[in-house]
Write an enzyme that holds these catalytic residues in place. Sequence first.
Site, PDB file in Angstrom:
ATOM      1  N   GLU A   1      30.129   0.422-100.348  1.00  0.00           N
ATOM      2  CA  GLU A   1      30.496   1.599 -99.540  1.00  0.00           C
ATOM      3  C   GLU A   1      31.470   1.262 -98.413  1.00  0.00           C
ATOM      4  OE1 GLU A   1      27.457   0.741-100.431  1.00  0.00           O
ATOM      5  OE2 GLU A   1      26.462   2.452-101.400  1.00  0.00           O
TER       6      GLU A   1
ATOM      7  N   GLN B   1      14.705   5.092 -98.042  1.00  0.00           N
ATOM      8  CA  GLN B   1      16.142   5.101 -97.729  1.00  0.00           C
ATOM      9  C   GLN B   1      16.508   6.089 -96.627  1.00  0.00           C
ATOM     10  OE1 GLN B   1      18.273   5.242-101.546  1.00  0.00           O
ATOM     11  NE2 GLN B   1      18.202   2.999-101.551  1.00  0.00           N
TER      12      GLN B   1
ATOM     13  N   LYS C   1      18.901  16.340 -98.508  1.00  0.00           N
ATOM     14  CA  LYS C   1      18.860  16.648 -99.934  1.00  0.00           C
ATOM     15  C   LYS C   1      18.560  18.134-100.166  1.00  0.00           C
ATOM     16  CE  LYS C   1      17.438  14.357-104.163  1.00  0.00           C
ATOM     17  NZ  LYS C   1      16.682  13.244-104.760  1.00  0.00           N
TER      18      LYS C   1
ATOM     19  N   MET D   1      42.804 -18.108 -88.139  1.00  0.00           N
ATOM     20  CA  MET D   1      42.999 -17.673 -86.756  1.00  0.00           C
ATOM     21  C   MET D   1      41.937 -18.286 -85.839  1.00  0.00           C
ATOM     22  SD  MET D   1      44.827 -16.164 -84.680  1.00  0.00           S
ATOM     23  CE  MET D   1      45.937 -14.859 -85.183  1.00  0.00           C
TER      24      MET D   1
HETATM   25  C1  LIG Z   1      44.242 -10.886 -84.764  1.00  0.00           C
HETATM   26  C2  LIG Z   1      44.876  -9.752 -84.019  1.00  0.00           C
HETATM   27  C3  LIG Z   1      45.931 -10.000 -83.166  1.00  0.00           C
HETATM   28  C4  LIG Z   1      46.599  -8.949 -82.536  1.00  0.00           C
HETATM   29  N1  LIG Z   1      47.690  -9.230 -81.775  1.00  0.00           N
HETATM   30  C5  LIG Z   1      48.455  -8.198 -81.322  1.00  0.00           C
HETATM   31  C6  LIG Z   1      49.695  -8.436 -80.656  1.00  0.00           C
HETATM   32  O1  LIG Z   1      50.125  -9.564 -80.483  1.00  0.00           O
HETATM   33  N2  LIG Z   1      50.418  -7.363 -80.263  1.00  0.00           N
HETATM   34  C7  LIG Z   1      49.983  -6.066 -80.471  1.00  0.00           C
HETATM   35  O2  LIG Z   1      50.694  -5.115 -80.134  1.00  0.00           O
HETATM   36  N3  LIG Z   1      48.803  -5.827 -81.052  1.00  0.00           N
HETATM   37  C8  LIG Z   1      48.042  -6.854 -81.483  1.00  0.00           C
HETATM   38  N4  LIG Z   1      46.865  -6.579 -82.133  1.00  0.00           N
HETATM   39  C9  LIG Z   1      46.450  -5.165 -82.287  1.00  0.00           C
HETATM   40  C10 LIG Z   1      45.743  -4.646 -81.030  1.00  0.00           C
HETATM   41  O3  LIG Z   1      44.428  -5.128 -81.007  1.00  0.00           O
HETATM   42  C11 LIG Z   1      45.736  -3.095 -81.020  1.00  0.00           C
HETATM   43  O4  LIG Z   1      45.146  -2.609 -82.182  1.00  0.00           O
HETATM   44  C12 LIG Z   1      47.140  -2.495 -80.932  1.00  0.00           C
HETATM   45  O5  LIG Z   1      47.884  -3.118 -79.928  1.00  0.00           O
HETATM   46  C13 LIG Z   1      47.018  -1.013 -80.662  1.00  0.00           C
HETATM   47  O6  LIG Z   1      48.263  -0.407 -80.789  1.00  0.00           O
HETATM   48  P1  LIG Z   1      48.488   1.080 -80.265  1.00  0.00           P
HETATM   49  O7  LIG Z   1      48.007   1.180 -78.861  1.00  0.00           O
HETATM   50  O8  LIG Z   1      49.907   1.389 -80.551  1.00  0.00           O
HETATM   51  O9  LIG Z   1      47.631   1.958 -81.293  1.00  0.00           O
HETATM   52  P2  LIG Z   1      46.219   2.705 -81.169  1.00  0.00           P
HETATM   53  O10 LIG Z   1      45.175   1.791 -80.721  1.00  0.00           O
HETATM   54  O11 LIG Z   1      46.033   3.386 -82.474  1.00  0.00           O
HETATM   55  O12 LIG Z   1      46.466   3.773 -80.045  1.00  0.00           O
HETATM   56  C14 LIG Z   1      47.283   4.877 -80.264  1.00  0.00           C
HETATM   57  C15 LIG Z   1      47.331   5.720 -79.013  1.00  0.00           C
HETATM   58  O13 LIG Z   1      48.181   6.838 -79.292  1.00  0.00           O
HETATM   59  C16 LIG Z   1      47.524   8.020 -78.859  1.00  0.00           C
HETATM   60  N5  LIG Z   1      47.974   9.148 -79.685  1.00  0.00           N
HETATM   61  C17 LIG Z   1      47.515   9.533 -80.900  1.00  0.00           C
HETATM   62  N6  LIG Z   1      48.169  10.621 -81.339  1.00  0.00           N
HETATM   63  C18 LIG Z   1      49.070  10.934 -80.382  1.00  0.00           C
HETATM   64  C19 LIG Z   1      50.036  11.957 -80.254  1.00  0.00           C
HETATM   65  N7  LIG Z   1      50.197  12.907 -81.206  1.00  0.00           N
HETATM   66  N8  LIG Z   1      50.792  11.989 -79.135  1.00  0.00           N
HETATM   67  C20 LIG Z   1      50.632  11.061 -78.151  1.00  0.00           C
HETATM   68  N9  LIG Z   1      49.717  10.069 -78.221  1.00  0.00           N
HETATM   69  C21 LIG Z   1      48.955   9.994 -79.327  1.00  0.00           C
HETATM   70  C22 LIG Z   1      46.045   7.736 -79.025  1.00  0.00           C
HETATM   71  O14 LIG Z   1      45.254   8.588 -78.221  1.00  0.00           O
HETATM   72  C23 LIG Z   1      45.967   6.258 -78.614  1.00  0.00           C
HETATM   73  O15 LIG Z   1      45.780   6.099 -77.232  1.00  0.00           O
HETATM   74  C24 LIG Z   1      46.163  -7.619 -82.733  1.00  0.00           C
HETATM   75  C25 LIG Z   1      45.066  -7.369 -83.563  1.00  0.00           C
HETATM   76  C26 LIG Z   1      44.441  -8.407 -84.217  1.00  0.00           C
HETATM   77  C27 LIG Z   1      43.303  -8.099 -85.133  1.00  0.00           C
HETATM   78  C1  LIG Z   2      34.449  -9.014 -90.293  1.00  0.00           C
HETATM   79  C2  LIG Z   2      35.026 -10.029 -89.372  1.00  0.00           C
HETATM   80  N1  LIG Z   2      34.338 -11.168 -89.108  1.00  0.00           N
HETATM   81  C3  LIG Z   2      34.871 -12.102 -88.277  1.00  0.00           C
HETATM   82  C4  LIG Z   2      36.089 -11.921 -87.715  1.00  0.00           C
HETATM   83  C5  LIG Z   2      36.683 -12.975 -86.765  1.00  0.00           C
HETATM   84  N2  LIG Z   2      37.920 -13.511 -87.323  1.00  0.00           N
HETATM   85  C6  LIG Z   2      39.151 -13.085 -86.956  1.00  0.00           C
HETATM   86  S1  LIG Z   2      40.387 -13.801 -87.784  1.00  0.00           S
HETATM   87  C7  LIG Z   2      39.310 -14.748 -88.674  1.00  0.00           C
HETATM   88  C8  LIG Z   2      39.796 -15.725 -89.697  1.00  0.00           C
HETATM   89  C9  LIG Z   2      40.400 -15.064 -90.874  1.00  0.00           C
HETATM   90  O1  LIG Z   2      40.557 -16.032 -91.893  1.00  0.00           O
HETATM   91  P1  LIG Z   2      41.406 -15.711 -93.176  1.00  0.00           P
HETATM   92  O2  LIG Z   2      40.968 -14.434 -93.769  1.00  0.00           O
HETATM   93  O3  LIG Z   2      41.410 -16.880 -94.062  1.00  0.00           O
HETATM   94  O4  LIG Z   2      42.856 -15.449 -92.570  1.00  0.00           O
HETATM   95  P2  LIG Z   2      43.814 -16.519 -91.816  1.00  0.00           P
HETATM   96  O5  LIG Z   2      43.565 -16.379 -90.343  1.00  0.00           O
HETATM   97  O6  LIG Z   2      43.467 -17.878 -92.318  1.00  0.00           O
HETATM   98  O7  LIG Z   2      45.184 -16.075 -92.184  1.00  0.00           O
HETATM   99  C10 LIG Z   2      37.990 -14.483 -88.297  1.00  0.00           C
HETATM  100  C11 LIG Z   2      36.801 -15.155 -88.845  1.00  0.00           C
HETATM  101  C12 LIG Z   2      36.756 -10.710 -88.000  1.00  0.00           C
HETATM  102  N3  LIG Z   2      37.929 -10.418 -87.456  1.00  0.00           N
HETATM  103  N4  LIG Z   2      36.212  -9.805 -88.853  1.00  0.00           N
END
Ligand SMILES: Cc1cc2nc3c(=O)[nH]c(=O)nc-3n(C[C@H](O)[C@H](O)[C@H](O)COP(=O)(O)OP(=O)(O)OC[C@H]3O[C@@H](n4cnc5c(N)ncnc54)[C@H](O)[C@@H]3O)c2cc1C
Ligand SMILES: Cc1ncc(C[n+]2csc(CCOP(=O)(O)OP(=O)(O)O)c2C)c(N)n1
Length: 570
Positions: A50, A113, A162, A474
């Site tokens: 799911e 469930q 249900k 990472m």
């Molecule tokens: C491993 C990892 C590394 C990351 N590194 C980076 C990085 O280096 N740089 C980076 O940028 N991000 C990075 N991120 C992503 C980060 O965590 C955020 O998800 C991202 O920065 C959010 O982008 P955002 O604010 O544009 O989008 P969102 O979080 O989706 O926010 C969108 C915003 O727009 C607003 N909005 C929605 N609709 C409208 C509309 N019609 N008009 C006006 N406003 C609206 C919403 O209310 C919200 O506040 C990383 C994520 C991971 C998992």
């Molecule tokens: C469900 C979940 N568990 C743990 C993490 C923490 N986490 C972030 S990146 C990462 C490693 C990801 O490894 P892989 O999928 O091999 O990608 P790589 O970084 O090697 O490109 C982990 C464990 C996460 N983001 N999501």
Amino acid sequence: MVTKTGAEIVWECLQREGVKHIFGYPGGAILPTYDALTKYDIHHVLVRHEQGATHMADGFARASGEVGVAIATSGPGATNMVTGIATAMLDSSPMVCITGQVGSKLIGSDAFQETDITGVTLPITKHNYLVTSASEVARTIREAFYIAKSGRPGPVLIDITKDAQQGTCKFDWEAAAPQLPAYRPDHSPNAGDFERALALINKAKRPIILAGHGIILSGATELVKKFAEKAHVPIAMTLLGIGAIPASHPLNLGMMGMHGESWVNTAIQEADLLLAFGMRFDDRVTGNLKNYAPNAKKIHIEIDPAEINKNVRIDVALVGDLGEVLEELIPKTDTTDRSEWNNYIRDLKGDSAVRDIQNLPDSGHLYAAHVINDLWRETKGRALVVTDVGQHQMWEAQYYHHDEPRSLITSGGLGTMGFALPAAIGAKFARPDAEVWVVVGDGGFQMTLCELATIVQEKIDIKIAIINNGFLGMVRQWQEFFYEKRYAATPLVNPDFAKLAEAYGIRGFSVDKRSDVVSTLQEARQHPGPALIDFRVEQEDSVYPMVPAGADLHQMIRRPSPLFETGSDE
Ligand SMILES: Cc1cc2nc3c(=O)[nH]c(=O)nc-3n(C[C@H](O)[C@H](O)[C@H](O)COP(=O)(O)OP(=O)(O)OC[C@H]3O[C@@H](n4cnc5c(N)ncnc54)[C@H](O)[C@@H]3O)c2cc1C
Ligand SMILES: Cc1ncc(C[n+]2csc(CCOP(=O)(O)OP(=O)(O)O)c2C)c(N)n1
Ligand SMILES: [Mg+2]
């Protein structure tokens, strides 16, 4: 007026909401609804877990802009949806999840469930409902769709007992129109705020647009371009904003933040005005808030008032739909020569480019960056790429240059490993003509790889690139930088992914040499069906630049030069 069961009303309403595909998994408490499905022309995709159904609905929503729908049974079916719901919530993705619930008389008795799924999902849904009577079904579904897609989009869960599915009532679509007097998603700024914003914009010498996901959600890509071109303002992208402005546009600087480009972060720190367009100042974007863009005034255009002043103190907030606000702003914005500022940023970029991994000689090592860059070149930047979470996600953001909105789908806010494969399936249903690529790590792939069977059963064509570094890369990178290379629980022993793919009836390839990347990509693309490539890349490569968590945005760890190479492939 016709009499229908609650179960029939579910499908009747979904059909009228325009739903053509639904992602789900059956079970006892939702069985009456599944039974009624046979009478309706809605395509049900049988998932293998799911969680997959929710990511598929989410991927469908992100690829199409429409509401994605997932369905599951009570208890474990419903709780398996939790991660996907939270993923959609953090990234403002419009989704409706339908769950079966035990009979209304049994609620609270620890029935078989039974889980209080509305209680569980209260903090991770935009709204949720428990429906205990057939007569409530139509109104609830109509409200759920309206809430999911209006204002700031998000997931809505509908839990239906249900007996509500089995009971009957008169079906009246018109009478079930949403009536939500307390829900007001239609904000608009007042005239004074517009004037104050315009004064700041027109006098700024070093402004920069922070382009976020809200641009795509608002459908405001052309307006942002128009604004930037008129006022000569450079544009920095958040991860989720990527694609909103073409990477090839001369004003597009690239990604900001923890793994953003160094010149982008430096420009933000030196700006005198930040124009935050539909972005929420995530901590991955700002670094240390105390020293974030210290000399800049800040204008925030944002639809959700709760985001204003949440992380960063704002000088002028324009609360409303970005597109509508820009329509009003653009005619009153001056055309200002900002070539000095734009040239300055271009010079910063020149300095960084020499460290780019693409410019290093071919050492025989296979780097993830090379794979991503070749994928970009081979697909001419036109693929719809769905990434998982980790190093490969950041390399994709850096080395695949997206020119189209909704062409990068990735879990940003929750950072959900296991997202990519199922989300790509949903995206493929939304855009059947698109060339869909999954870019996934060897870790995250194993979290939801069961959905390979869904790809085969549905006969859809998805290509999968596993960036296989033998590590939870990472996390390993953090251990390398901040935990003296103590690699606790990050090395992975993996199966032969190509053979695994073949076992599912999917064409499988393995690549460990740089010289084989392009030809294998070509073969996989020409294969008329799903294909998986296991790219065995350098094991201990890191993503650069990196702003350590909590550091100032300009304090980036840069790629050591000459390149420091490690790994097992000599
Ligand atoms: C491993 C990892 C590394 C990351 N590194 C980076 C990085 O280096 N740089 C980076 O940028 N991000 C990075 N991120 C992503 C980060 O965590 C955020 O998800 C991202 O920065 C959010 O982008 P955002 O604010 O544009 O989008 P969102 O979080 O989706 O926010 C969108 C915003 O727009 C607003 N909005 C929605 N609709 C409208 C509309 N019609 N008009 C006006 N406003 C609206 C919403 O209310 C919200 O506040 C990383 C994520 C991971 C998992
Ligand atoms: C469900 C979940 N568990 C743990 C993490 C923490 N986490 C972030 S990146 C990462 C490693 C990801 O490894 P892989 O999928 O091999 O990608 P790589 O970084 O090697 O490109 C982990 C464990 C996460 N983001 N999501
Ligand atoms: Mg890995």
